[in-house]
Design a protein around this motif. Structure first.
Motif, PDB file in Angstrom:
ATOM      1  N   ALA A  63       0.809  -1.222   0.000  1.00 30.81           N
ATOM      2  CA  ALA A  63       0.000   0.000   0.000  1.00 30.81           C
ATOM      3  C   ALA A  63       0.840   1.269   0.000  1.00 30.81           C
ATOM      4  O   ALA A  63       0.380   2.321  -0.469  1.00 30.81           O
ATOM      5  N   ALA A  64       2.065   1.200   0.517  1.00 26.15           N
ATOM      6  CA  ALA A  64       2.867   2.409   0.738  1.00 26.15           C
ATOM      7  C   ALA A  64       3.109   3.241  -0.528  1.00 26.15           C
ATOM      8  O   ALA A  64       2.925   4.464  -0.504  1.00 26.15           O
ATOM      9  N   PRO A  65       3.526   2.641  -1.663  1.00 26.62           N
ATOM     10  CA  PRO A  65       3.768   3.474  -2.848  1.00 26.62           C
ATOM     11  C   PRO A  65       2.515   4.191  -3.350  1.00 26.62           C
ATOM     12  O   PRO A  65       2.576   5.350  -3.758  1.00 26.62           O
ATOM     13  N   LEU A  66       1.377   3.517  -3.316  1.00 25.88           N
ATOM     14  CA  LEU A  66       0.135   4.136  -3.762  1.00 25.88           C
ATOM     15  C   LEU A  66      -0.242   5.293  -2.846  1.00 25.88           C
ATOM     16  O   LEU A  66      -0.602   6.385  -3.316  1.00 25.88           O
ATOM     17  N   ALA A  67      -0.175   5.077  -1.532  1.00 25.71           N
ATOM     18  CA  ALA A  67      -0.523   6.130  -0.592  1.00 25.71           C
ATOM     19  C   ALA A  67       0.402   7.336  -0.751  1.00 25.71           C
ATOM     20  O   ALA A  67      -0.050   8.486  -0.747  1.00 25.71           O
ATOM     21  N   ALA A  68       1.704   7.068  -0.914  1.00 23.73           N
ATOM     22  CA  ALA A  68       2.659   8.165  -1.077  1.00 23.73           C
ATOM     23  C   ALA A  68       2.373   8.965  -2.340  1.00 23.73           C
ATOM     24  O   ALA A  68       2.437  10.204  -2.344  1.00 23.73           O
ATOM     25  N   ALA A  69       2.044   8.272  -3.424  1.00 22.87           N
ATOM     26  CA  ALA A  69       1.774   8.947  -4.686  1.00 22.87           C
ATOM     27  C   ALA A  69       0.533   9.830  -4.610  1.00 22.87           C
ATOM     28  O   ALA A  69       0.443  10.846  -5.312  1.00 22.87           O
ATOM     29  N   ARG A  70      -0.417   9.470  -3.747  1.00 20.34           N
ATOM     30  CA  ARG A  70      -1.659  10.240  -3.625  1.00 20.34           C
ATOM     31  C   ARG A  70      -1.637  11.200  -2.439  1.00 20.34           C
ATOM     32  O   ARG A  70      -2.636  11.873  -2.168  1.00 20.34           O
ATOM     33  N   GLY A  71      -0.536  11.229  -1.696  1.00 15.11           N
ATOM     34  CA  GLY A  71      -0.454  12.099  -0.526  1.00 15.11           C
ATOM     35  C   GLY A  71      -1.374  11.668   0.598  1.00 15.11           C
ATOM     36  O   GLY A  71      -1.882  12.501   1.364  1.00 15.11           O
ATOM     37  N   LEU A  72      -1.576  10.363   0.734  1.00 15.87           N
ATOM     38  CA  LEU A  72      -2.465   9.813   1.751  1.00 15.87           C
ATOM     39  C   LEU A  72      -1.679   8.985   2.761  1.00 15.87           C
ATOM     40  O   LEU A  72      -0.582   8.522   2.483  1.00 15.87           O
ATOM     41  N   GLU A  73      -2.251   8.778   3.916  1.00 13.04           N
ATOM     42  CA  GLU A  73      -1.688   7.864   4.890  1.00 13.04           C
ATOM     43  C   GLU A  73      -2.260   6.469   4.667  1.00 13.04           C
ATOM     44  O   GLU A  73      -3.362   6.325   4.137  1.00 13.04           O
ATOM     45  N   VAL A  74      -1.507   5.448   5.054  1.00 18.21           N
ATOM     46  CA  VAL A  74      -2.034   4.086   5.026  1.00 18.21           C
ATOM     47  C   VAL A  74      -2.733   3.838   6.358  1.00 18.21           C
ATOM     48  O   VAL A  74      -2.101   3.881   7.418  1.00 18.21           O
ATOM     49  N   ARG A  75      -4.010   3.604   6.310  1.00 15.08           N
ATOM     50  CA  ARG A  75      -4.783   3.343   7.521  1.00 15.08           C
ATOM     51  C   ARG A  75      -4.747   1.839   7.796  1.00 15.08           C
ATOM     52  O   ARG A  75      -5.355   1.054   7.057  1.00 15.08           O
ATOM     53  N   VAL A  76      -4.028   1.453   8.826  1.00 19.67           N
ATOM     54  CA  VAL A  76      -3.832   0.029   9.135  1.00 19.67           C
ATOM     55  C   VAL A  76      -4.990  -0.463  10.001  1.00 19.67           C
ATOM     56  O   VAL A  76      -5.262   0.098  11.064  1.00 19.67           O
ATOM     57  N   ARG A  77      -5.655  -1.504   9.526  1.00 17.30           N
ATOM     58  CA  ARG A  77      -6.803  -2.050  10.236  1.00 17.30           C
ATOM     59  C   ARG A  77      -6.694  -3.573  10.327  1.00 17.30           C
ATOM     60  O   ARG A  77      -6.510  -4.266   9.320  1.00 17.30           O
ATOM     61  N   ASP A  78      -6.868  -4.092  11.537  1.00 17.80           N
ATOM     62  CA  ASP A  78      -6.758  -5.529  11.772  1.00 17.80           C
ATOM     63  C   ASP A  78      -7.832  -6.315  11.024  1.00 17.80           C
ATOM     64  O   ASP A  78      -7.620  -7.472  10.653  1.00 17.80           O
ATOM     65  N   GLY A  79      -8.955  -5.674  10.764  1.00 18.94           N
ATOM     66  CA  GLY A  79     -10.050  -6.371  10.101  1.00 18.94           C
ATOM     67  C   GLY A  79      -9.744  -6.847   8.699  1.00 18.94           C
ATOM     68  O   GLY A  79     -10.442  -7.720   8.180  1.00 18.94           O
ATOM     69  N   LEU A  80      -8.694  -6.298   8.081  1.00 17.36           N
ATOM     70  CA  LEU A  80      -8.343  -6.669   6.706  1.00 17.36           C
ATOM     71  C   LEU A  80      -7.335  -7.806   6.633  1.00 17.36           C
ATOM     72  O   LEU A  80      -6.923  -8.197   5.530  1.00 17.36           O
ATOM     73  N   ARG A  81      -6.914  -8.343   7.783  1.00 16.32           N
ATOM     74  CA  ARG A  81      -5.902  -9.402   7.741  1.00 16.32           C
ATOM     75  C   ARG A  81      -6.465 -10.670   7.105  1.00 16.32           C
ATOM     76  O   ARG A  81      -7.669 -10.815   6.920  1.00 16.32           O
ATOM     77  N   GLU A  82      -5.561 -11.567   6.773  1.00 16.94           N
ATOM     78  CA  GLU A  82      -5.947 -12.804   6.110  1.00 16.94           C
ATOM     79  C   GLU A  82      -6.757 -13.698   7.046  1.00 16.94           C
ATOM     80  O   GLU A  82      -6.681 -13.567   8.286  1.00 16.94           O
ATOM     81  N   VAL A  83      -7.547 -14.572   6.458  1.00 14.09           N
ATOM     82  CA  VAL A  83      -8.205 -15.624   7.221  1.00 14.09           C
ATOM     83  C   VAL A  83      -7.136 -16.355   8.026  1.00 14.09           C
ATOM     84  O   VAL A  83      -6.126 -16.812   7.470  1.00 14.09           O
ATOM     85  N   THR A  84      -7.320 -16.459   9.325  1.00 15.97           N
ATOM     86  CA  THR A  84      -6.314 -17.089  10.182  1.00 15.97           C
ATOM     87  C   THR A  84      -6.254 -18.586   9.922  1.00 15.97           C
ATOM     88  O   THR A  84      -7.268 -19.286  10.029  1.00 15.97           O
ATOM     89  N   ALA A  85      -5.067 -19.073   9.603  1.00 18.13           N
ATOM     90  CA  ALA A  85      -4.914 -20.501   9.301  1.00 18.13           C
ATOM     91  C   ALA A  85      -4.942 -21.369  10.551  1.00 18.13           C
ATOM     92  O   ALA A  85      -5.175 -22.578  10.463  1.00 18.13           O
ATOM     93  N   GLY A  86      -4.684 -20.807  11.721  1.00 18.70           N
ATOM     94  CA  GLY A  86      -4.750 -21.567  12.960  1.00 18.70           C
ATOM     95  C   GLY A  86      -3.770 -22.729  12.985  1.00 18.70           C
ATOM     96  O   GLY A  86      -2.567 -22.559  12.803  1.00 18.70           O
ATOM     97  N   ASP A  87      -4.300 -23.927  13.169  1.00 16.40           N
ATOM     98  CA  ASP A  87      -3.458 -25.121  13.249  1.00 16.40           C
ATOM     99  C   ASP A  87      -2.780 -25.456  11.928  1.00 16.40           C
ATOM    100  O   ASP A  87      -1.871 -26.304  11.895  1.00 16.40           O
ATOM    101  N   LEU A  88      -3.208 -24.812  10.847  1.00 13.95           N
ATOM    102  CA  LEU A  88      -2.656 -25.092   9.521  1.00 13.95           C
ATOM    103  C   LEU A  88      -1.535 -24.123   9.146  1.00 13.95           C
ATOM    104  O   LEU A  88      -0.976 -24.228   8.044  1.00 13.95           O
TER     105      LEU A  88
END
Length: 238
Positions: A63-88
């Protein structure tokens, strides 16, 4: 509202088809760095007003290059993380046990969202946390929001929340690194998928994406057939 769901750039775990979902996750490969650097140009036609990413290293770096090019901050949110693989976690996606990961995700697409990933989350939990970030972007007035996330999470959320897609589509359609899914709508009115990695979704308007996003940078960068099947390795998950 216009929503662009972007899968992160290539990582070393993608190359080895590993189920890498835990924080902080693998670093980008050299190809991955080039893919991330290509996103600003690939999305030059989009009026991006907000950029979100999961907490994992690979999404923030993408996300960093896109945000920098648009003058925006990267808003980090835990909700966007990958499906947790757990035991896998860190199993090869194509191994007999590793295939449980995408089988579970597909079952969620089909409606069995109370099913739990071994040692991980239920489909209900994954969708709820992803919904919360989408709602935040909508409530914040973003005309076009980019959410840099992960293959299985993007495929699951889109298959369930887009009114013109279904479980068979989500199960069969992989998403290459930096592939983009474009949707329009709102949390209250619902969502319509317009394009998937540059390909028109039948029954919608013209394809928007062109250029590097949604496909490899060159013929030499293409991967062979995905031994993990739908969702495994670079073509669709983690």
């Amino acid at each position: 509202m216009r929503l662009l769901l972007v899968r992160h750039a290539q990582t070393v775990a993608n190359v080895d088809f590993l189920l890498d979902t835990a924080y902080p996750g693998a670093e980008l490969t050299e190809l991955g760095e080039r893919q991330a650097a290509a996103l600003p140009e690939a999305l030059a036609g989009e009026d991006v007003t907000a950029v979100y990413a999961s907490p994992l290293t690979r999404t923030r770096r993408t996300a960093a290059p896109l945000a920098a090019a648009r003058g925006l901050e990267v808003r980090v949110r835990d909700g966007l993380r990958e499906v947790t693989a757990g035991d896998l976690e860190m199993l090869p996606g194509g191994s007999p046990r590793g295939q449980t990961f995408m089988r579970t995700v597909v079952a969620w697409m089909e409606g069995a969202t109370r099913l739990r990933m071994p040692g991980g989350e239920t489909g209900e939990e994954v969708l709820a946390r992803y919904d919360a970030v989408v709602a935040e972007a909508a409530d914040g007035g973003a005309g076009t929001a980019v959410l840099v996330s992960h293959g299985a999470a993007v495929r699951l959320w889109t298959a369930v929340r887009a009114g013109n897609l279904d479980a068979p589509f989500g199960a069969s359609q992989g998403l290459e690194n930096t592939g983009v899914v474009v949707l329009e709508g709102s949390p209250s009115d619902g969502w319509t998928a317009l394009s998937w990695a540059g390909a028109l979704v039948e029954g919608t308007g013209p394809v928007v994406e062109e250029g590097p996003a949604g496909r490899p940078l060159g013929e030499a960068d293409r991967h062979g057939p995905d031994p993990a099947g739908p969702g495994g390795g670079p073509g669709g998950a983690v």
